[in-house]
Design an enzyme around this catalytic site. Structure first.
Site, PDB file in Angstrom:
ATOM      1  CB  SER A  78      40.786  47.253  35.806  1.00 43.79           C
ATOM      2  OG  SER A  78      40.221  48.215  34.758  1.00 43.79           O
TER       3      SER A  78
ATOM      4  CE  LYS B 254      36.987  46.443  32.948  1.00 41.00           C
ATOM      5  NZ  LYS B 254      37.674  46.331  34.196  1.00 41.00           N
TER       6      LYS B 254
END
Length: 226
Positions: free
Chosen positions: A35, A89
């Protein structure tokens, strides 16, 4: 058991102090998914500064005090507000920001992000094989540029209706925009769920290939100039 504890009390104390250190001061975080491509790879182990934003009661999410403010562009580890899974993230929008996404382009507080220097690459996805990837430098509202990646052949959420980030919460996105379960799916992340700021790659190995160490990534800063 009591005799063992008595004989090994020094070792037990070390384990307790080490556990407190990892849960309150500094930690390391293995990267399990794609990701954050192309900046973080599966098999990277990143150093996480747990004191970058909050001082917490060890082993809890109880915030005792603030030590700093998350900045746009920070790479952050946090507990998912959806199920508690630890994620990593990038901070994209701060409390009070008005943010939207139109066909992948971010617009924050009325200012569209800049995208420069398209580079073609390949992204290997299990079950799909090698797909075309487009890597670009994204610059948002005066923050330092960082590289992100798009996967045009993948079905993904490329639009997001305008919203205002609530007080005390943050909008997180993965750098691999079309292959990331981030705030588009799990919602905003409350400050109390932030674990720490990822600073650099401690070590790395090619866990999807030959398992050899990637020594060129050892010690690599996550905030080197683009």
């Amino acid at each position: 058991m009591k005799n063992w504890m008595r004989a090994n009390k020094g070792f037990v104390l070390f384990l307790m102090l080490f556990g407190i250190f990892r849960t309150a001061v500094a930690d390391w975080n293995p990267i399990p998914s794609a990701s954050m491509h192309p900046n973080l790879l599966e098999g990277d182990v990143v150093f996480v500064n747990r004191l970058a934003y909050n001082v917490k009661l060890p082993l809890t999410d109880i915030v005792l005090g603030h030590t700093g403010e998350p900045q746009r562009g920070d790479i952050v580890t946090f507990s998912s507000p959806a199920d508690g899974t630890r994620l990593i993230k990038r901070v994209i929008a701060l409390p009070g920001d008005r943010v939207e996404m139109r066909n992948e382009q971010l617009i924050i507080n009325g200012q569209a992000a800049d995208y420069d220097g398209v580079v073609q690459a390949a992204e290997h996805i299990q079950g799909l094989g090698a797909l075309q990837a487009l890597q670009v430098a994204e610059k948002i509202d005066g923050s330092r540029p960082h590289t992100i990646q798009f996967l045009p052949q993948v079905r993904a959420q490329r639009d997001m209706a305008a919203l205002v980030v609530p007080a005390g919460q943050y909008l997180m996105l993965g750098d691999n925009r079309d292959n990331s379960a981030d705030s588009r799916y799990i919602g905003m992340v409350p400050r109390a769920l932030l674990i720490g700021r990822a600073e650099r790659v401690l070590a790395s190995a090619d866990i999807r290939g030959n398992w050899l160490p990637r020594t060129e990534r050892f010690g690599m800063s996550l905030y080197a100039s683009h």
